[in-house]
Enzyme design. Structure first.
Site, PDB file in Angstrom:
ATOM      1  N   LYS A 211      30.935  23.259 -56.522  1.00  0.00           N
ATOM      2  CA  LYS A 211      29.609  23.727 -55.557  1.00  0.00           C
ATOM      3  C   LYS A 211      29.933  25.083 -54.976  1.00  0.00           C
ATOM      4  O   LYS A 211      29.286  25.618 -54.490  1.00  0.00           O
ATOM      5  CB  LYS A 211      29.348  22.619 -54.479  1.00  0.00           C
ATOM      6  CG  LYS A 211      28.660  21.465 -55.413  1.00  0.00           C
ATOM      7  CD  LYS A 211      28.102  20.416 -54.336  1.00  0.00           C
ATOM      8  CE  LYS A 211      27.381  19.269 -55.165  1.00  0.00           C
ATOM      9  NZ  LYS A 211      26.972  18.133 -53.946  1.00  0.00           N
ATOM     10  N   ARG A 212      31.192  25.283 -54.924  1.00  0.00           N
ATOM     11  CA  ARG A 212      31.735  26.555 -54.203  1.00  0.00           C
ATOM     12  C   ARG A 212      31.325  27.891 -55.381  1.00  0.00           C
ATOM     13  O   ARG A 212      31.338  28.882 -54.667  1.00  0.00           O
ATOM     14  CB  ARG A 212      33.220  26.603 -54.245  1.00  0.00           C
ATOM     15  CG  ARG A 212      33.524  25.607 -52.928  1.00  0.00           C
ATOM     16  CD  ARG A 212      35.022  25.634 -52.546  1.00  0.00           C
ATOM     17  NE  ARG A 212      35.586  24.750 -51.566  1.00  0.00           N
ATOM     18  CZ  ARG A 212      35.825  23.401 -51.852  1.00  0.00           C
ATOM     19  NH1 ARG A 212      35.792  22.984 -53.084  1.00  0.00           N
ATOM     20  NH2 ARG A 212      36.192  22.808 -50.923  1.00  0.00           N
TER      21      ARG A 212
END
Length: 509
Positions: free
Chosen positions: A278-279
């Site tokens: 998700k980064r």
């Protein structure tokens, strides 16, 4: 926890609910159940797509349910954006928080009465128990396990409390959670993708928490209760939940409910085998929407790298994916996503949209809106925009490419000084006049090939200016750029009338 379990009952009995009748329905019902803790990403879109395709393949129902019981991680607006992105992708749910349905509410935070009723049943049967262990004790156990190089697990201490000990602690208002008592010797189950599967979870895990101290359920309880109450027939979810499925089946058994069929989907990974993070800002669907990607492009690339479809050709649309989809042909190998191939997928799908009359009209509308936002004082004719799209078909990756500086000449006239043209050629005026005559004598349907041939044959007759220099001068007059598409392509894009207006800059010298 002061909430009295089992005291809150359902006000309405829904006709046809399996939870009320006790008999399973034949209708295929599947669900996509994300947590509204951020943007929907490519992995989530792929899971949603498989559920959507499975439902539509069998004439069933696709449900969106929001698992929002972890209140500390909620992101405001995330729930709405998830449904927005499913609608944008062309795979809208049949039942959801926004659309409603007979099995709502579709947010877990509004379904606490269901969970408390189930917990009360489990407590009364002895399948669950209250755990009064403090957070400090649990942390110490975890540190000790790690120090001994063991996997941290709860020691099931409170499982052995007597009824009087439990009542004594409740009388003191001591906080507690509710744990599910894992029986030993868990049975195997048949997964529709992974086949016969067995995990003796009691041998490696302690009893899991099913109701937290704040009265909210954990995933293990909530997904079981909701899948049953919503008559979910098949659960299609990521393989990370494969081991936990044994716990969920044991919960079904303890509650006396028939479970759904399970199919665990292999993970979607980066091309190097690492997990999608998700980064990574570029894995969120919102990111692709803002950059102007077409839904078909994303649906195509996230299925191209996996299984469950016949072949992996580039250019499949949603109807083609639906026609080819077969859950039983899904392999257990992880799907490797190569985003470096996105330009290829983009070009194929954008070309297809430009070819179709209806989809081309949508692109014209979108581009007209984008242009008016960028060039506020300019009016853009739809016929002209459509011609540009047709001429650039096969060269564009994204519609927004046409907003780049390289294509600004299509929308605004460049400012070119006579001094610049004279430095290139003393025959600037003659070059401009010659091309004007070519345009005036050309047929309105002149092709790119014919126009290029005519320009070359005429401009090579000039005595003082090389052909390459003439091209450079004309490109500068037409676009204000020294590099870019061919001059013939620029002339066809702009059209005779606009091209002649710009060429007069050169011929007036």
């Amino acid at each position: 926890m002061k909430l009295l379990l089992g005291r809150v009952l359902l006000p309405v009995v829904r006709r046809g609910s399996r939870g009320c009748t006790g008999g399973p329905q034949k209708e295929v019902r599947v669900r996509f159940a994300p947590s509204p803790t951020g943007f929907l990403h490519l992995g989530g879109l792929r899971t949603a797509l498989y559920n959507y395709l499975f439902a539509k393949k069998h004439g069933g129902v696709f449900i969106l349910r929001l698992e929002d019981t972890d209140r500390s991680r909620l992101v405001p607006g995330s729930a709405e954006r998830i449904e927005d992105m499913l609608e944008w992708a062309g795979i809208p749910p049949d039942e959801s928080p926004r659309r409603g349905g007979l099995y709502g509410p579709y947010e877990q935070s509004r379904r606490l009465n269901f969970y408390h009723e189930a917990v009360q049943t489990l407590l009364e049967s002895g399948a669950a128990y209250r755990c009064f262990c403090t957070q400090q004790r649990l942390e110490l156990m975890k540190k000790e396990a790690l120090r001994s190089r063991e996997t941290p697990r709860y020691d099931n201490r409170c499982r052995h409390l007597t009824s009087s000990q439990v009542q004594e602690k409740l009388a003191k208002n001591l906080p507690f959670v509710v744990r599910f008592q894992l029986p030993s010797g868990a049975p195997s189950f048949q997964d529709l993708v992974y086949g016969r599967t067995h995990h003796n979870v009691a041998s490696v895990e302690g009893d899991p928490v099913i109701l937290k101290g704040d009265g909210f359920p954990t995933y293990h309880l909530a997904n079981v209760v909701d899948d049953y109450k919503m008559d979910v027939s098949h659960v299609l979810r990521g393989e990370e939940w494969l081991i936990s499925t044994t716990k969920h089946l044991l919960l079904y058994q303890a509650l006396g409910w028939p479970p759904p069929a399970y199919a665990h989907l292999p993970l979607l990974l980066n091309k190097d085998g690492s997990k999608l993070s998700k980064r990574q800002g570029d894995i969120y669907i919102q990111h692709f929407v803002q950059r102007g990607f077409l839904p078909d492009t994303l649906l195509d690339i996230i299925t191209n790298c996996g299984s469950g479809f016949s072949g992996n050709q580039v250019g499949r649309t949603l109807p083609e994916l639906l026609r080819q989809f077969n859950l039983r042909s899904t392999s257990t190998h992880s799907a490797l996503l190569d985003l470096d191939k996105l330009p290829e997928f983009c070009k194929v799908h954008l070309s297809r949209w430009i070819e179709g009359a209806d989809t081309r009209a949508q692109l014209v509308e979108q581009l007209q809106t984008l242009l008016q936002e960028k060039y506020k004082d300019v009016t853009f004719d739809k016929t002209y925009i459509e011609r540009i799209l047709m001429l650039r078909k096969g060269h564009l990756h994204l519609l927004t490419d046409l907003l780049s500086p390289d294509f600004s000449y299509l929308w605004i006239r460049p400012s070119v000084q006579q001094e610049e043209l004279q430095r290139l050629s003393s025959e600037a005026a003659e070059i401009g006049s010659l091309v004007v005559r070519i345009l005036q004598n050309s047929h309105k349907d002149t092709s790119l090939e014919l126009l290029s041939k005519e320009l070359k044959s005429q401009l090579q007759l000039l005595k003082a200016t090389k052909y390459s220099t003439s091209m450079k001068l004309l490109r500068l007059v037409l676009s204000g750029l020294e590099t870019g598409p061919s001059v013939a392509e620029m002339l066809l894009s702009l059209g005779p009338e606009e091209s002649i207006i710009r060429l007069q800059t050169a011929s007036s010298g």
